[in-house]
Design an enzyme around this catalytic site. Structure first.
Site, mmCIF file in Angstrom:
data_model
loop_
_atom_site.group_PDB
_atom_site.id
_atom_site.type_symbol
_atom_site.label_atom_id
_atom_site.label_comp_id
_atom_site.label_asym_id
_atom_site.label_seq_id
_atom_site.Cartn_x
_atom_site.Cartn_y
_atom_site.Cartn_z
ATOM 1 N N VAL A 125 -12.856 -5.443 2.047
ATOM 2 C CA VAL A 125 -12.223 -3.649 2.151
ATOM 3 C C VAL A 125 -11.719 -3.878 3.703
ATOM 4 C CG1 VAL A 125 -13.453 -1.606 2.516
ATOM 5 C CG2 VAL A 125 -14.622 -2.710 1.221
ATOM 6 N N ASP A 168 -7.812 -1.692 5.701
ATOM 7 C CA ASP A 168 -8.421 -0.610 7.019
ATOM 8 C C ASP A 168 -8.169 0.313 5.920
ATOM 9 O OD1 ASP A 168 -5.993 -1.700 6.136
ATOM 10 O OD2 ASP A 168 -5.022 0.202 6.843
ATOM 11 N N THR A 191 -0.027 1.319 6.186
ATOM 12 C CA THR A 191 0.036 -0.137 6.228
ATOM 13 C C THR A 191 0.487 -1.249 6.846
ATOM 14 O OG1 THR A 191 1.373 -0.712 4.066
ATOM 15 C CG2 THR A 191 2.771 0.447 5.828
ATOM 16 N N GLY A 192 -0.366 -2.211 6.096
ATOM 17 C CA GLY A 192 0.194 -3.354 7.233
ATOM 18 C C GLY A 192 -1.085 -4.455 6.929
ATOM 19 N N HIS A 193 -1.354 -5.615 7.927
ATOM 20 C CA HIS A 193 -2.298 -5.941 8.239
ATOM 21 C C HIS A 193 -3.635 -5.461 8.075
ATOM 22 C CE1 HIS A 193 -4.676 -9.945 9.414
ATOM 23 N NE2 HIS A 193 -4.918 -9.857 7.888
ATOM 24 N N THR A 249 0.907 -1.119 0.084
ATOM 25 C CA THR A 249 -0.035 -0.046 0.416
ATOM 26 C C THR A 249 1.140 0.956 -0.026
ATOM 27 O OG1 THR A 249 -1.370 -1.135 1.367
ATOM 28 C CG2 THR A 249 -1.383 1.209 1.616
HETATM 29 N N1 ASP Z 1 -3.410 -2.528 5.010
HETATM 30 C C1 ASP Z 1 -3.450 -2.871 3.422
HETATM 31 C C2 ASP Z 1 -4.849 -3.985 3.142
HETATM 32 O O1 ASP Z 1 -4.848 -4.453 4.457
HETATM 33 C C3 ASP Z 1 -2.824 -3.703 3.036
HETATM 34 C C4 ASP Z 1 -0.750 -3.301 2.496
HETATM 35 O O2 ASP Z 1 -0.755 -1.439 3.568
HETATM 36 O O3 ASP Z 1 -0.409 -3.609 2.048
HETATM 37 O O4 ASP Z 1 -5.696 -3.653 2.600
#
Ligand code: ASP
Length: 311
Positions: A198, A200, A220-222, A169
């Site tokens: 959808v 975060d 960014t992340g999970h 992201t």
């Molecule tokens: N946070 C984003 C999602 O879960 C993924 C990411 O940060 O790469 O959609």
């Protein structure tokens, strides 16, 4: 008041083969966003410009180069928020749009709503003359191959827990010369997500938040973990309690790790110009510009300094 802009290109175990392109991409986006601030532009204009540059860069999972869902389609999420007014706009599960961050901004500026999703977002795009692009033009050969290899979301996310999530992201936060802050985040989500999932990123307070009273954050992340702890607002609530941008991010990411076993990263800027780029994944490509100095990094504790020419 000196302007600051910080960007991230996603927190995950970025493989060496993507490392240079990711770092070059965030450096370019940070300089592009900062040039808007330098010319007297607003924080909002600067974060939009920085994120658009990364949406157009196929190395990142946003816009061109986005991750594919279980059906092999691209569904994009984005948010933008103005810390001066708390105005915000978001789109989720939108297809065939090259720059979702600009569509999110149009939702903020041209509708009475905060978020439009799926078909409604596309109908709105059409009504304001935003061109649609064919899905194939957004899918890179790299992503199609990775998707073919890794057909299972759980394998992708859980097997290599806390390290190998295919995240990248993009996001930007800025404070402008007037002391206004803004944030923007844009993503293709996580590979093999369910159709309609959808994350975060477009959710206010989770994937991003901006308030002149405390600061601006892009996460960014999970996504499912970030949503559960409303990471962006959590970081700002620590700042409201007097923590530094770096401590607030670190504490919040540690909380997300211990409470819901999720890893990720965040960039933060405060109205006085304090900033941080923090992550609990293996790597996060990030870059920041303040006072014509470019800072960037990829690995934990890496912080490279480069003087930009003063023009
Ligand atoms: N946070 C984003 C999602 O879960 C993924 C990411 O940060 O790469 O959609």
């Amino acid at each position: 008041m000196s302007a600051v802009l910080v960007v991230h290109g996603g927190a995950w175990a970025i493989p060496d083969k993507l490392a240079k392109a990711s770092v070059d991409g965030v450096k370019g986006a940070a300089c592009e966003g900062f040039s808007v601030l330098k010319e007297g532009g607003s924080a909002l204009d600067a974060v939009e410009a920085a994120v658009r540059s990364m949406e157009d860069n196929a190395v990142f999972n946003a816009g061109h180069g986005a991750a594919l869902n279980t059906d092999g389609e691209v569904e994009l999420d984005a948010i933008i928020m103005d810390g001066r007014t708390l105005d915000c706009g978001a789109v989720s599960s939108v297809q065939n749009i090259a720059n979702p961050v600009s569509l999110a901004r149009a939702v903020m500026e041209k509708t009475c709503h905060v978020m439009l999703m799926g078909r409604g977002a596309n109908l709105f795009a059409e009504s304001i003359g935003v061109a649609t692009v064919p899905t194939d033009s957004m899918v890179t050969e790299y992503e199609r191959k990775e998707w073919e290899k890794q057909k299972n979301y759980i394998t992708g996310v859980m097997e290599d827990f806390n390290s190998q999530w295919a995240h990248d992201t993009v996001g930007a936060v800025a404070v402008d010369c007037a002391g206004n802050v803004a944030c923007a985040t844009s993503t293709g989500g996580i590979r093999n997500k369910m159709v309609g999932r959808v994350g975060d990123s477009p959710v206010i307070g989770s994937g991003g938040y901006a308030d002149n009273c405390s600061g601006a954050v892009s996460c960014t992340g999970h996504g499912e973990s970030i949503l559960k702890v409303t990471l962006a607002r959590l970081i700002l609530s620590y700042i409201e309690q007097g923590k530094s941008a770096a401590d607030a991010s670190q504490l919040s990411l540690e909380y997300m790790g211990s409470r819901v076993q999720g890893a990720g990263g965040a960039i933060v800027v405060t109205p006085p110009g304090q900033w941080a780029a923090t992550f609990t994944t293996e790597r996060m490509a990030w870059a920041a510009v303040e006072n014509d100095i470019l800072w960037y990094g990829l690995d934990p504790n890496e912080r490279v300094k480069e003087q930009l020419s003063r023009q």
